[in-house]
Scaffold this motif. Sequence first.
Motif, PDB file in Angstrom:
ATOM      1  N   GLN A 307      36.294  56.054  -3.624  1.00 13.84           N
ATOM      2  CA  GLN A 307      37.170  57.373  -3.427  1.00 13.84           C
ATOM      3  C   GLN A 307      37.687  57.813  -5.031  1.00 13.84           C
ATOM      4  O   GLN A 307      37.178  58.136  -5.577  1.00 13.84           O
ATOM      5  CB  GLN A 307      37.827  57.675  -2.183  1.00 13.84           C
ATOM      6  N   THR A 339      23.245  69.101  -3.171  1.00 17.90           N
ATOM      7  CA  THR A 339      24.504  67.806  -3.159  1.00 17.90           C
ATOM      8  C   THR A 339      24.240  66.919  -4.400  1.00 17.90           C
ATOM      9  O   THR A 339      24.767  65.861  -4.096  1.00 17.90           O
ATOM     10  CB  THR A 339      24.572  67.457  -2.018  1.00 17.90           C
ATOM     11  N   TRP A 482      28.779  58.253  -1.232  1.00 17.77           N
ATOM     12  CA  TRP A 482      28.849  59.469  -1.852  1.00 17.77           C
ATOM     13  C   TRP A 482      27.616  60.427  -0.820  1.00 17.77           C
ATOM     14  O   TRP A 482      28.247  62.065  -0.741  1.00 17.77           O
ATOM     15  CB  TRP A 482      27.345  59.812  -3.068  1.00 17.77           C
ATOM     16  N   THR A 484      27.914  60.762   2.431  1.00 16.86           N
ATOM     17  CA  THR A 484      29.357  61.497   3.955  1.00 16.86           C
ATOM     18  C   THR A 484      30.706  61.820   2.800  1.00 16.86           C
ATOM     19  O   THR A 484      30.965  62.669   3.497  1.00 16.86           O
ATOM     20  CB  THR A 484      29.969  59.984   4.139  1.00 16.86           C
ATOM     21  N   LEU A 485      30.322  62.506   1.620  1.00 16.14           N
ATOM     22  CA  LEU A 485      31.243  63.537   0.701  1.00 16.14           C
ATOM     23  C   LEU A 485      30.363  65.196   0.713  1.00 16.14           C
ATOM     24  O   LEU A 485      31.934  65.754   0.746  1.00 16.14           O
ATOM     25  CB  LEU A 485      31.638  62.756  -0.508  1.00 16.14           C
ATOM     26  N   GLN A 489      32.164  68.149  -6.787  1.00 16.50           N
ATOM     27  CA  GLN A 489      32.866  68.331  -7.963  1.00 16.50           C
ATOM     28  C   GLN A 489      32.015  69.398  -8.696  1.00 16.50           C
ATOM     29  O   GLN A 489      31.076  69.315  -9.989  1.00 16.50           O
ATOM     30  CB  GLN A 489      33.896  67.654  -7.975  1.00 16.50           C
TER      31      GLN A 489
END
Length: 515
Positions: A307, A339, A482, A484-485, A489
Amino acid sequence: MGPMTDSIAWNNPLRDPRDLRLPRIAGPCSLVIFGVTGDLSRKKLLPAIYDLASRGLLPPSFSLIGFARRDWTNEHFIAFVKEAVEQRSRTPFKEATWENLAKGIRFVQGTFDDAEAFTRLSDTVQELDRDRGTRGNHAFYMSVPPSAFPTVSKQLAASGLAKSSEGAWRRVIIEKPFGHDLQSAKELDRVVSEVFDPSSVFRIDHYLGKETVQNLLALRFANAMYEPIWNSNYVDHVQITMAEDIGIGGRAGYYDGIGAARDVIQNHLLQLMALTAMEEPVSFSAEDLAAEKSKVLSAVRLPSNLQDHTARGQYSAGWQGSTRVGGYLEEKGVDQSSTTETYAAIRLDVDTRRWAGVPFYLRTGKRLGKRVTEIAVVFKRAPHLPFENTAVRELGKNAIVIRVQPDEGVTMRFGSKVPGGSSMEVRDVSMDFSYGRSFTENSPEAYERLILDVMLGDPPLFPTTKEVNLSWKILDPIEEFWSTLGQPQPYRSGTWGPTEADEMLARDGRHWRMP
């Protein structure tokens, strides 16, 4: 050169025989390109073939076969090749060179699942052996999506095209990405290895064909001043950057779902890292180079906290220079809920005696501030500065920056006294070496070097199966995390990426270089 000079030049392990004035000329052969109407072929491969011919590095018998679904005659295809050559070739267009090349150009119409098309391809290959003298030597370039590799490989096997006769060779060239994770890479390797001997499989990473990347080896191992400080005693950290100022263009079908890390970090940047960090090889042979690169990749340790030490982003609308551009989700063919990251940055550590405690920061992205690829070796601050604080308040860290593209060369950044005045004021300055200003020779394109190496059966610049698998072992846990995120951004087009990338380095007390 006299006999003694010849012996020294050819036996010196730091001297690549390919760089001597005597050119390496390919023997009789042909190149078959699958996906010949695509952008890679039109913009890179076909111009590179002409440039090799223009430089006199192809044999008179060289032949080119295009395989595609378009309903073209040989004449249609020849016109297509000529247009690509005239628009993109590096060397001047010469009618005599073109006419000699055009005599060996053929086209085979068909799809990858069409067995009859491969029978026609086999007949064309035999015709070239008979009439052009290619002598059974043929290379097959898969400029196709990875999903098509197994189908094309099996068709080549079924038609007998993959089998070489005595004294001849058959080789296959595979474009990246080789799989999308470790499991798929191993499966692709299994399928291809069932058809071709591993020594006949060439995995293209065009970055390794660039002159500046090869010059990294010369910088390190042919000069006494760099290697003694190329270690954790002096190096603070290393940044490897590949930034693009363009978006995905018309590549949504390929790019969406792949992303920046799989597209660039897994191959290009990890290869650059391995070359930067590896120990001196016994020689520059394929086996010795691969052995040292594999040691580096085997020693890579991921951060315990992904993270804090990885970042990803997705470009949004903004300004690229004076042009207003849309965001990734506005690109044609991109899923509105995608994503897929267009920016990726990771920290890696190399657990070896040389690099213990030195982080390697890798980043890549699209729609960034400018187009640049560089390797920056950033050194620790001097242990003692006998100057007043006001004299050195802006002094940064020394750095050696290898510029891969554009404006290929090397920059050294160090502190120097500001002229004039009675006080000692020190400021950062740069000393620059540029290929374009130092050499009159026009550097060949990476694909020229790599295509010629395939025809010569010379594989030093091609990643091995072991390197590919080790690279996926590094990237797979990051990709899994990644996944799971959710949404990456956003970052505005024309900037240098998402804020979390800056925060990633700030946690380590560092910051990204501004190329």
